[in-house]
Motif scaffolding. Structure first.
Motif, PDB file in Angstrom:
ATOM      1  N   MET A  25       0.848  -1.186   0.000  1.00 20.89           N
ATOM      2  CA  MET A  25       0.000   0.000   0.000  1.00 20.89           C
ATOM      3  C   MET A  25       0.888   1.241   0.000  1.00 20.89           C
ATOM      4  SD  MET A  25      -2.812   1.692   0.014  1.00 20.89           S
ATOM      5  CE  MET A  25      -4.092   0.441   0.268  1.00 20.89           C
ATOM      6  N   ARG A  27       0.868   5.493  -0.128  1.00 22.60           N
ATOM      7  CA  ARG A  27       0.018   6.664   0.102  1.00 22.60           C
ATOM      8  C   ARG A  27       0.824   7.953  -0.052  1.00 22.60           C
ATOM      9  NH1 ARG A  27      -4.564   4.310   2.678  1.00 22.60           N
ATOM     10  NH2 ARG A  27      -4.065   2.458   3.922  1.00 22.60           N
ATOM     11  N   GLY A  63      -9.442   7.460  -3.114  1.00 19.22           N
ATOM     12  CA  GLY A  63     -10.043   7.381  -1.797  1.00 19.22           C
ATOM     13  C   GLY A  63     -10.153   8.758  -1.162  1.00 19.22           C
ATOM     14  N   SER A  81      -2.335   3.541  13.892  1.00 16.97           N
ATOM     15  CA  SER A  81      -2.598   3.870  12.500  1.00 16.97           C
ATOM     16  C   SER A  81      -3.216   5.260  12.377  1.00 16.97           C
ATOM     17  CB  SER A  81      -3.556   2.831  11.897  1.00 16.97           C
ATOM     18  OG  SER A  81      -3.874   3.176  10.564  1.00 16.97           O
ATOM     19  N   THR A  83      -4.698   5.890   9.319  1.00 18.31           N
ATOM     20  CA  THR A  83      -5.576   5.683   8.168  1.00 18.31           C
ATOM     21  C   THR A  83      -6.723   4.756   8.537  1.00 18.31           C
ATOM     22  OG1 THR A  83      -4.386   3.734   7.332  1.00 18.31           O
ATOM     23  CG2 THR A  83      -3.573   5.896   6.637  1.00 18.31           C
ATOM     24  N   ASP A  84      -7.753   4.773   7.679  1.00 17.05           N
ATOM     25  CA  ASP A  84      -8.837   3.812   7.804  1.00 17.05           C
ATOM     26  C   ASP A  84      -9.117   3.225   6.429  1.00 17.05           C
ATOM     27  OD1 ASP A  84     -10.400   5.711   6.387  1.00 17.05           O
ATOM     28  OD2 ASP A  84     -11.131   6.608   8.258  1.00 17.05           O
ATOM     29  N   SER A  85     -10.178   2.463   6.311  1.00 16.46           N
ATOM     30  CA  SER A  85     -10.444   1.745   5.055  1.00 16.46           C
ATOM     31  C   SER A  85     -10.773   2.677   3.891  1.00 16.46           C
ATOM     32  CB  SER A  85     -11.593   0.746   5.257  1.00 16.46           C
ATOM     33  OG  SER A  85     -12.783   1.430   5.620  1.00 16.46           O
ATOM     34  N   GLN A  86     -11.147   3.930   4.200  1.00 11.81           N
ATOM     35  CA  GLN A  86     -11.516   4.878   3.142  1.00 11.81           C
ATOM     36  C   GLN A  86     -10.361   5.781   2.726  1.00 11.81           C
ATOM     37  OE1 GLN A  86     -14.633   4.520   1.846  1.00 11.81           O
ATOM     38  NE2 GLN A  86     -14.755   2.829   3.311  1.00 11.81           N
ATOM     39  N   THR A  87      -9.283   5.761   3.486  1.00 10.66           N
ATOM     40  CA  THR A  87      -8.182   6.689   3.239  1.00 10.66           C
ATOM     41  C   THR A  87      -7.482   6.394   1.913  1.00 10.66           C
ATOM     42  OG1 THR A  87      -7.820   6.896   5.613  1.00 10.66           O
ATOM     43  CG2 THR A  87      -6.062   7.663   4.196  1.00 10.66           C
ATOM     44  N   LEU A 132       0.998  -3.555   4.283  1.00 10.57           N
ATOM     45  CA  LEU A 132      -0.364  -3.027   4.229  1.00 10.57           C
ATOM     46  C   LEU A 132      -0.593  -2.044   5.385  1.00 10.57           C
ATOM     47  CD1 LEU A 132      -2.125  -6.372   3.237  1.00 10.57           C
ATOM     48  CD2 LEU A 132      -1.469  -4.468   1.737  1.00 10.57           C
ATOM     49  N   GLY A 133      -1.853  -1.855   5.775  1.00 10.23           N
ATOM     50  CA  GLY A 133      -2.153  -0.870   6.808  1.00 10.23           C
ATOM     51  C   GLY A 133      -1.853   0.529   6.302  1.00 10.23           C
ATOM     52  N   ASP A 134      -1.136   1.309   7.103  1.00 13.08           N
ATOM     53  CA  ASP A 134      -0.733   2.638   6.630  1.00 13.08           C
ATOM     54  C   ASP A 134       0.175   2.520   5.418  1.00 13.08           C
ATOM     55  OD1 ASP A 134      -2.179   3.729   8.674  1.00 13.08           O
ATOM     56  OD2 ASP A 134      -0.460   4.543   9.776  1.00 13.08           O
TER      57      ASP A 134
END
Length: 254
Positions: A25, A27, A63, A81, A83-87, A132-134
């Motif tokens: 992931m 970002r 997102g 974290s 972030t969330d699932s929508q970030t 994953l995650g952030d």
């Protein structure tokens, strides 16, 4: 000959079977602000094999900009974290059969060329070991500035402005598109906004712009002489080190 072909096929099959899907992931986060996502057109991500420059994955972050309280207001503990699932992010899925050293290149914000920054980092990817995650967060410094008045290469009759304040206006947002307002999370009172005026290539003066509504800054000055003018408008936030610039040329004629 058939034996050689058979052995080669076995080797190829072995390599294919041993390749493992590896997810990462990625970002883009504006400095002192939130994440860069769909509302701003995203950040463009390219993942390359550093050795041969082969592109392994490519796409844009999508997102939301994320949870303001979580990102900007809550004290952060180690491992927590933001972030969330929508970030917003870009989930790269890469098939590799051995540890691979990669380069992550990012251009952001994608749809605002005058404010674009190129950010990169490098790391090892291990087959089947997801990040994953952030994930990997690349920070983008700066402001997005769009000069609204005067317009690019606008021709302005001197008799329409002589003896009157000439208006300069600009829209300024964080690199994530987050709003700037008086007393807000991104407080306009802490941001210096000025225009540097030149006429026929020579410096004249600086003009101060102040917030008149959300994201909108305005200032004025007297223009009583015809010529080719250039306005370089900048924003500066001392606490974060964020800066941004936009330029426009215009003509005042008799």
């Amino acid at each position: 000959m058939k034996a050689l072909i058979f052995i080669a096929a076995l080797l190829f099959s072995s390599l294919t079977v041993s390749a493992a899907e590896t997810k990462i992931m990625i970002r883009a986060k504006a400095r002192d602000a939130k994440f860069i996502g769909s509302s701003l057109g995203g950040a463009h991500i390219i993942v390359r094999n550093k050795v041969n420059r082969q592109i392994l994955a490519e796409g844009n972050t999508t997102g939301s900009t994320g949870n303001t309280d979580l990102i900007m207001k809550v004290a952060k503990a180690r491992g927590a974290s933001i972030t969330d699932s929508q970030t917003a992010g870009f989930l790269a899925s890469i098939d590799i059969h051995e540890p691979t050293f990669i380069t992550i290149e990012m251009i952001s914000p994608l749809n605002n060329q005058q404010a674009q920054a190129a950010i990169s980092t490098e790391l090892w990817l291990i087959p089947g070991k997801h990040i994953l995650g952030d994930g990997i967060i690349l920070e983008v410094p700066g402001f997005i500035i769009d000069i609204l008045k005067p317009r690019t290469h606008q021709y302005i009759p001197l008799n329409t402005i002589k003896g009157k304040p000439f208006q300069f206006q600009a829209n300024i947002v964080m690199m994530c598109g987050c709003v700037i307002e008086k007393g807000g999370v991104w407080n306009s009172d802490e941001i210096e906004v000025k225009g540097i005026l030149k006429k026929d290539g020579k410096y004249i003066k600086e003009v101060t712009l102040s917030l008149i509504s959300t994201n909108l800054f305005e200032g004025s000055d007297m223009l009583n002489i015809p010529g080719n003018y250039e306005l370089t408008l900048y924003a500066y936030h001392e606490k974060s080190g964020n800066t941004g610039v936009d330029k426009v040329n215009y003509v005042v004629y008799e």
